[in-house]
Each structure stands twice: as C-alpha cells, then as structure tokens.
Write an enzyme that holds these catalytic residues in place. Structure first.
Site, PDB file in Angstrom:
ATOM      1  N   TYR A  55       0.842  -1.196   0.000  1.00 39.53           N
ATOM      2  CA  TYR A  55       0.000   0.000   0.000  1.00 39.53           C
ATOM      3  C   TYR A  55       0.877   1.247   0.000  1.00 39.53           C
ATOM      4  O   TYR A  55       2.054   1.201   0.373  1.00 39.53           O
ATOM      5  CB  TYR A  55      -0.927   0.018   1.220  1.00 39.53           C
ATOM      6  N   CYS A  56       0.281   2.368  -0.426  1.00 39.85           N
ATOM      7  CA  CYS A  56       0.956   3.667  -0.393  1.00 39.85           C
ATOM      8  C   CYS A  56      -0.111   4.745  -0.231  1.00 39.85           C
ATOM      9  O   CYS A  56      -1.281   4.435  -0.023  1.00 39.85           O
ATOM     10  CB  CYS A  56       1.809   3.881  -1.644  1.00 39.85           C
ATOM     11  N   THR A  57       0.265   5.993  -0.347  1.00 38.46           N
ATOM     12  CA  THR A  57      -0.649   7.092  -0.031  1.00 38.46           C
ATOM     13  C   THR A  57      -1.898   7.099  -0.902  1.00 38.46           C
ATOM     14  O   THR A  57      -3.020   7.050  -0.409  1.00 38.46           O
ATOM     15  CB  THR A  57       0.079   8.445  -0.166  1.00 38.46           C
TER      16      THR A  57
ATOM     17  N   CYS B  12       2.272   1.884  -5.671  1.00 40.17           N
ATOM     18  CA  CYS B  12       1.962   0.450  -5.621  1.00 40.17           C
ATOM     19  C   CYS B  12       1.661  -0.135  -6.991  1.00 40.17           C
ATOM     20  O   CYS B  12       1.835  -1.331  -7.207  1.00 40.17           O
ATOM     21  CB  CYS B  12       0.779   0.209  -4.691  1.00 40.17           C
TER      22      CYS B  12
ATOM     23  N   ILE C 140      -4.093   4.570   0.864  1.00 39.93           N
ATOM     24  CA  ILE C 140      -4.553   4.853   2.223  1.00 39.93           C
ATOM     25  C   ILE C 140      -5.650   5.914   2.212  1.00 39.93           C
ATOM     26  O   ILE C 140      -6.603   5.856   2.996  1.00 39.93           O
ATOM     27  CB  ILE C 140      -3.379   5.348   3.091  1.00 39.93           C
TER      28      ILE C 140
END
EC number: 1.14.-.-
Length: 319
Positions: free
Chosen positions: A178-180, A185, A207
């Site tokens: 996962y990433c912001t 990703c 996220i």
C-alpha cells in the site's frame, strides 16, 4: 460546516504524447483557474495534488474529465481550511515514480491485484499474509497499518534492493502493499509479480481511499497519514486514534514533523515544540552548531542564548 477549500489527490497512468509540451500548457491552465499544487507529468501519465476553493477544484476536475485521456481519473477529495500549497508547479519527469529499474514496469501491462478497502482489511487479517509499506521510512513512522513491515529505506527507489535482500522472509506468503494514493503500488506490485511473488495484492486508491470508506472506516490503521503538502498529517482511522509516532529526542508519543535546522542535513523528524526549542531544532550536536542553523536564525537567537541552551543541554544529557 462546509470548508472553503479542497485538496485533490489523483494519478492516471495513460500515454501522454509530448509530455513536456503538455506540462507547460497544463501549468497555464492551472494558473488560470487559480489553483495551487504540485503536478508531475511524464510520457506514462500524470500524478498530482492540487488545492483551491470548491469552485476552483470543481473547474479543474471538469477540465480533466473533458480530456479523453483522463475521463476515468479518480480524484480523492479532502476538505481543507486553507490552500495546502503556496505555489503552482507542473513539472515534466522521465517517469512518475522512480524504482531505479533497468527495465521499468508498465502498470498498464503488469500490476498486482486490486483490492478494495474491505478486501484489503480482510486480507490483512489472514495469518499467511505479509503487508509491505511501499512508502519512505518517515512516512511509515507517522502512521501505518497494524503489523505492516517497515522497509529500511529513505526513498522509493531503494525498495527493490531491500526486497531482494529480504525476500526469503515472505517469498512464500501472500504479499499486500500500500501507499498514499496508489500510484507507487501500481509499479511496485507489478515488479513483485515480475520477481516471482505468486500472490500480490495492492490497496486500490491507497490509504487515502481506505480512510474514507464508510464500512471499513480506516480500521487497523495506526497513527496518521503523511502527505506532501502543508498539512503534513491527515487522520485515517475513524474508529480510534492510536499515536505510533515517537519523538526523535525522547521517544515520547508525537505526530509533529519538523526538518532539521541544518539545511545540509534537512532530516525529517518527529519532535514536540518543547524539544525543538531545547535541541535548537537540530537532530545532532553537529547540526545544532552548524553556522546556518535555520532554527537559530528564525528565532533570532543571540550567540549568548545559543551557548546557554547548549550548556543546559550538555548538562541534561550528562545527568
């Protein structure tokens, strides 16, 4: 109460012919709308965060949707009390995110399975699953998913080598990442698939999307989400707030980021206002006594005041 401003976070992998010319025109369009923000353009697509009034951001989303290349672009919208940026930048880059690969990954051809927030939450609870944070270490330190692995990296491009060095730990596991907002990703999960990981999933929309899901409500997220604008930290978990950040100086719970006062260092670190003052806004003694210490200059401290604080600090550290 309705806020006056919004922050838009978005990306789109799509071929953009002559990205440099597009970036120049897009900058003019954004300035004409009165937007502030930071947008990266590459031949492989666009990635941006912009802020402005509700009217300005609505106009920008309409501008994008009227371009056939961006009709499917998903905008993540946050209400804000003020502009999150001071200026408007649109810059051309060879690639949107840099994994430092000799053979780059095209997410339009190869990427991990998309998981919506509910699917991602359920997968995290499976004991045969490992969750790898695809962000930088300072982002992780402010907030992360429960049980997520923190790669020892300072930048995204270091991630592939870290995986190669540690792959035996999770090669046979289901891997989630996962990433912001999801853009990192897209490439990273595709690279994992190419490296031979059998079951790779990514949090679709990142996220930012997970925190707004009405059913999941940010569950299993600890801390806050780091963002690359003046807000710095954004809450995610709507059910409970657990502080995971630790003050650089004394290890106490903290969610306030500062940059080291030494401009040659510029380390991002969590620190309370009290500790920032006590340690002259710097991460080490060498940085505290640096002639260009920004904290000392910003607070117009005299040499005598600096020496007094250093003496008190030395005494405190010795006790």
């Amino acid at each position: 109460m309705t806020q006056d401003y919004r922050v838009l976070l978005y990306y789109q992998y799509v071929p953009i012919e002559d990205g440099e010319s597009f970036a120049q025109k897009h900058l003019s369009d954004c300035k004409a709308l009165g937007l502030k923000g930071r947008i990266l353009v590459a031949d492989e697509g666009i990635n941006g965060t912009v802020s402005g009034t509700v009217e300005q951001t609505n106009a920008y989303m309409s501008l994008m949707k009227n371009d056939s290349r961006f009709t499917s672009t998903i905008f993540k919208i946050d209400e804000a009390k003020q502009n999150a940026f001071k200026k408007m930048h649109v810059r051309y880059r060879p690639e949107l995110v840099n994994l430092s690969l000799e053979d780059d990954v095209n997410p339009l051809e190869l990427t991990g399975a998309y998981l919506d927030p509910k699917e991602f939450r359920e997968a995290m609870l499976d004991e045969n699953t490992v969750v790898i944070d695809a962000r930088n270490d300072y982002e992780f330190d402010l907030g992360h998913f429960r049980g997520a692995i923190r790669p020892e990296i300072r930048s995204f491009r270091e991630l592939p080598q870290w995986i190669r060095d540690n792959k035996e730990q999770f090669m046979e596991k289901r891997v989630l990442t996962y990433c912001t907002g999801g853009i990192r990703c897209e490439k990273f999960s595709g690279w994992l698939v190419r490296e031979g990981f059998k079951d790779v999933g990514q949090l679709h929309g990142g996220i930012a999307t997970y925190g707004k899901d009405p059913e999941v409500q940010g569950d299993l997220w600890y801390g806050q989400m780091y963002v690359f604008d003046s807000r710095i930290a954004v809450p995610i978990n709507q059910k409970e707030h657990v502080i995971v950040g630790r003050d650089w100086f004394d290890g106490s719970p903290c969610e306030r980021y500062i940059n080291c006062g030494n401009p040659e260092c510029n380390r991002q670190m969590l620190a309370s206002k009290e500790n920032e003052a006590k340690y002259l806004g710097a991460c080490s003694h060498e940085c505290r006594v640096h002639p260009d210490n920004r904290y000392i200059k910003a607070h117009q401290l005299s040499n005598q005041e600096v020496q007094e604080r250093l003496a008190l600090l030395e005494k405190d550290l010795a006790s």
